[in-house]
Each structure stands twice: as C-alpha cells, then as structure tokens.
Design an enzyme around this catalytic site. Structure first.
Site, PDB file in Angstrom:
ATOM      1  N   TYR A 139       0.787  -1.238  -0.047  1.00  0.00           N
ATOM      2  CA  TYR A 139      -0.094   0.117  -0.035  1.00  0.00           C
ATOM      3  C   TYR A 139       0.863   1.247   0.045  1.00  0.00           C
ATOM      4  O   TYR A 139       0.361   2.339  -0.333  1.00  0.00           O
ATOM      5  CB  TYR A 139      -1.032   0.073   1.278  1.00  0.00           C
ATOM      6  CG  TYR A 139      -2.080  -1.003   1.160  1.00  0.00           C
ATOM      7  CD1 TYR A 139      -2.038  -1.807   0.116  1.00  0.00           C
ATOM      8  CD2 TYR A 139      -2.904  -0.977   1.912  1.00  0.00           C
ATOM      9  CE1 TYR A 139      -3.419  -2.879   0.010  1.00  0.00           C
ATOM     10  CE2 TYR A 139      -4.058  -1.860   2.036  1.00  0.00           C
ATOM     11  CZ  TYR A 139      -4.361  -2.935   0.990  1.00  0.00           C
ATOM     12  OH  TYR A 139      -5.102  -3.832   0.893  1.00  0.00           O
ATOM     13  N   LYS A 176       3.368 -15.382   1.810  1.00  0.00           N
ATOM     14  CA  LYS A 176       3.466 -16.075   0.599  1.00  0.00           C
ATOM     15  C   LYS A 176       4.871 -16.441   0.017  1.00  0.00           C
ATOM     16  O   LYS A 176       5.162 -16.075  -0.984  1.00  0.00           O
ATOM     17  CB  LYS A 176       2.581 -15.168  -0.569  1.00  0.00           C
ATOM     18  CG  LYS A 176       2.123 -15.749  -1.971  1.00  0.00           C
ATOM     19  CD  LYS A 176       1.341 -16.886  -1.721  1.00  0.00           C
ATOM     20  CE  LYS A 176       1.022 -17.800  -2.988  1.00  0.00           C
ATOM     21  NZ  LYS A 176       0.218 -18.866  -3.090  1.00  0.00           N
ATOM     22  N   ASP A 202      -3.002 -18.724   0.839  1.00  0.00           N
ATOM     23  CA  ASP A 202      -4.131 -19.131   0.354  1.00  0.00           C
ATOM     24  C   ASP A 202      -4.691 -20.303   1.046  1.00  0.00           C
ATOM     25  O   ASP A 202      -5.815 -20.539   1.362  1.00  0.00           O
ATOM     26  CB  ASP A 202      -3.705 -19.847  -1.073  1.00  0.00           C
ATOM     27  CG  ASP A 202      -2.192 -20.435  -1.208  1.00  0.00           C
ATOM     28  OD1 ASP A 202      -1.522 -20.178  -0.266  1.00  0.00           O
ATOM     29  OD2 ASP A 202      -2.036 -21.228  -2.348  1.00  0.00           O
ATOM     30  N   ASP A 217      -5.308  -7.183   5.454  1.00  0.00           N
ATOM     31  CA  ASP A 217      -6.692  -6.518   4.832  1.00  0.00           C
ATOM     32  C   ASP A 217      -7.745  -7.271   4.567  1.00  0.00           C
ATOM     33  O   ASP A 217      -8.973  -7.107   5.105  1.00  0.00           O
ATOM     34  CB  ASP A 217      -6.373  -5.449   3.861  1.00  0.00           C
ATOM     35  CG  ASP A 217      -7.581  -4.459   3.515  1.00  0.00           C
ATOM     36  OD1 ASP A 217      -8.540  -4.338   4.133  1.00  0.00           O
ATOM     37  OD2 ASP A 217      -7.332  -3.788   2.694  1.00  0.00           O
ATOM     38  N   ASP A 245     -10.885  -9.066   7.372  1.00  0.00           N
ATOM     39  CA  ASP A 245     -12.439  -8.834   7.114  1.00  0.00           C
ATOM     40  C   ASP A 245     -13.112 -10.453   6.943  1.00  0.00           C
ATOM     41  O   ASP A 245     -14.133 -10.705   7.408  1.00  0.00           O
ATOM     42  CB  ASP A 245     -12.745  -8.330   5.674  1.00  0.00           C
ATOM     43  CG  ASP A 245     -12.863  -6.690   5.630  1.00  0.00           C
ATOM     44  OD1 ASP A 245     -12.553  -6.309   6.950  1.00  0.00           O
ATOM     45  OD2 ASP A 245     -13.317  -6.256   4.615  1.00  0.00           O
TER      46      ASP A 245
END
Ligand code: NAD
Length: 360
Positions: free
Chosen positions: A142, A193, A225, A249, A253
């Site tokens: 970001y 990852k 994943d 992020d 959620d």
C-alpha cells in the site's frame, strides 16, 4: 486515582450516537476502578470538512498526539463521496494513521455463544472461535515505491505497485503479535506467500528469528491461500494471526465475518510510542444514522480494548465485556442482531441496558 486524557472523534453518520454510549460506559466504570477520564472531543471526517474545509485539521492531530488514547467512532458518507481525494473523510483516516505512526492493527473476531446464529457458517464450525488478527498497517504494497501507472515508449500503460518490507518493519509488527499471543492462548500463526515472494521469505525468516525471544509462544507459518481456506474450514485452529498489510486487509475481514455481525467488532491501531486509536470495524452507516437503530456494542468494545491495550486497565475492560455478554444473554438486541423471541432495543436502549448491567 489514575487520570487519563482521551480524545474523542465522533465523526459522521451513526458516529456521534454510538460515541455517546461509549462515553457513558467509561464514565460509569471510572469510579469503581478509581479512574478519571478527561475527554476532549475533536473534529474529523465529513464533520471536519464541513466545519473547517479539511478532513483532519492540524488541531485534531495535535489533540490526539497530546492524549493517552484516541476513541474514534466512524467517518464518511455519501455527502462527501464526490469530493476530490484530499477532501474525502477517508483521507483523514489515513492521515491519522500516518500522523500517529500506527503500524499495528489488532482485530479480534470472537464468536459470542448468544450470537451463534448470526454467522453464515455452521454453528459447529464457528462455535468457540476466538481469533486475533494482527495486521501491519503502514508498510507493504500500500505504500511501497515505485508505484503508479506508467506508459512505455510504445504507448502501453503498466500499473505498478511494490511490496516491500524492511527487517525493522517486520520485527516491530512481529513483536506486537508475539506480545498479543502471549496475552491470549500463546499460539501465533504467521501468514505469508513465501513460496512465491521474496518479501515474504524475509518476513518468514525474521518472524522465525524473533520466536527465539518468545519461547512460551508456539509459532507456525501458513501460506495465505491455505490460511483463507482454513479460516472458513476450521477457524478454531487459530489463536493469533500476524500478517502484512494487503494480506491482513483481506484476512481480517474474512475472520471478522465469521462472527456475522459487523456491529459487534472492535479494533485497535497501535504505534511504537504515543497514543493508539480504538474504533469499531464498521463504517458510519449513513442508512440508519439519526434513527436510534445503531448497535453501539462495537464502539463500547473498542473502549474496552482501549482500557486493556492503551491504559493497562484489564479489570475494567473485563467488566465492560462482561456487561456486553450479560445484555446479550438477557436477550437485548439492536435491529442488526435481532432474532426471534429477543427484546428489540435502539442504540439508546442498549446503552441503558449496559449501564444497568454494569451497576449490579
Ligand atoms: P458501513 O459499515 O457503514 O455499513 C454497512 C452496513 O452495516 C449498513 O447496512 C449499515 O447500516 C450496517 N451497520 C454498520 N455498522 C452498524 C452498527 N453499528 N449497527 C447497525 N448496523 C450497522 O459500511 P458502508 O455502508 O460501506 O460505508 C458507509 C460509510 O462509512 C462510507 O462513507 C465509508 O467510506 C465509511 N466507512 C468508514 C469506516 C471508518 O470510519 N473506519 C470504515 C468503513 C466504511
């Protein structure tokens, strides 16, 4: 008596309604725990744009910096959605995070037995879920450079973002996560990852190294994943999760939605020094603003997180959390968590029920 300076940012939409309840609860808890709160209310978001022309006035940031903790309700609404980016309420939120250097975002997702039916997953899958997601908030893709949309000489456009983490950034979020795990069930799962990304390989190496300082915490690693899959397959295996900005992020959620009710979820954003910001996960809910329909419990639980993480007042936090459980136990419900046979209450009514639960 312990005195604390608290900055209140009620913001927009349902923000002022739910903030009023949180303040009443803090005032009610003060005397029994020998605490005293000096509240200062400051402008942020759309309310600040209307009053001053900017979403995070300098005086608001200065007031926040000069306090022990910041309670934020919610900002934003359709009225400001068409403004240029620097005049949007959300820009104020990003400014607050960077202004206070809030690099760690803590988001608990706990299933309350009284609200088991609110989850979209089967009760046997979610019953007992109690997860804390620790997300890095000021680094990663970001913020990494270079970023932008660039044109090649042939005129083709390329969109570029850069995922970058330094050792220092990984170590400081890692320490927050190990400390959080220590206060919980001493299990930390680091999500990355690393099978594909070098930045994740460094992340994994540093977190593994840090684990030497926390021998009481059991560390595991998981690819993102698989973590996404495990969160909806068998979420009870998780205690504390630590991950970077983008992956956090998404996963926070998903973890939050295991509980099924956005009006119940608090969060904390912490820096290395200086005040943290405590706020509900939900937004300003303009569709129900001013109608006494908002659920104030996420806001009240954010105030409890503030007591626990910023002020070291765990016993007072416990008492507030107990009161929340009690009102749910006795069947009190705002419309968003209503189910058959329960007592419907508005935002104010829920506040009164909490005050009553605290006083007995
Ligand atoms: P939202 O979270 O405000 O609302 C989504 C849905 O959940 C709505 O139907 C709303 O009525 C309901 N809801 C949310 N909180 C509730 C509560 N406490 N009690 C009962 N129902 C509740 O998300 P949105 O509609 O996507 O966004 C509305 C505005 O909020 C936008 O301007 C958005 O940018 C802003 N927003 C702010 C924050 C923040 O302040 N941190 C976070 C997310 C969205």
């Amino acid at each position: 008596m312990q005195r604390y300076r608290i900055t209140l940012l009620p913001g927009d939409g349902i923000g002022p309604e739910i903030m009023a309840i949180a303040v009443e609860i803090l005032e009610a808890i003060a005397a029994p725990f020998d605490l005293s709160f000096d509240f200062t209310t400051a402008l942020m978001g759309g309310a600040a744009i209307d009053a001053t022309g900017e979403p995070l006035p300098e005086v608001t940031l200065a007031t926040c910096r000069n306090s022990d903790a910041v309670l934020l309700a919610a900002i934003g609404g359709p009225k400001w959605d068409t403004q240029p980016r620097h005049l949007r309420p959300e820009t104020g939120l990003l400014g607050l995070r960077s202004g206070l250097e809030l690099f760690a975002n803590l988001r608990p997702a706990k299933i309350l037995p009284q609200l088991l039916d609110a989850s979209s997953l089967k009760p046997e899958v979610v019953s007992g879920v109690d997860i804390m997601v620790v997300r890095e908030l000021t680094g990663g893709i970001y913020f990494g450079q270079p970023r932008g949309i660039f044109s090649s000489e042939a005129g083709e456009q390329r969109g570029v973002n850069t995922m970058v983490y330094s050792e220092t950034e990984i170590d400081r979020i890692g320490r927050v996560a190990f400390e959080a795990a220590r206060k919980r069930r001493q299990k930390l799962c680091s999500v990355d990852k690393a099978n594909v990304l070098e930045v994740s390989q460094l992340w994994r190496d540093r977190i593994t190294l840090l684990a030497q300082d926390y021998p009481d915490v059991e560390l595991s690693h998981m690819y993102v994943d698989n973590a996404a899959m495990q969160l909806v397959r068998a979420p009870k295996q998780f205690d504390t999760i630590v991950t970077g900005n983008l992956l956090g992020d998404i996963l926070s959620d998903a973890a939050a939605m295991l509980t099924g009710s956005i009006g119940m979820l608090p969060s904390a954003s912490l820096g290395a020094t200086g005040p943290g910001v405590f706020e509900p996960v939900h937004g300003s809910a303009p569709d129900i603003a001013g109608q006494d329909k908002a659920n104030p419990l996420a806001m009240v639980l954010s105030a409890a997180m503030m007591l626990r993480y910023a002020l070291g007042q765990s016993a007072a936090a416990d008492q507030i959390e107990q009161a929340v459980l009690q009102v749910l136990e006795q069947g009190d419900r705002t419309p968003d968590i209503m189910s058959a046979g329960m007592h419907p209450l508005g935002c104010r009514g829920m506040g009164n029920a909490l005050l009553k639960a605290l006083s007995v």
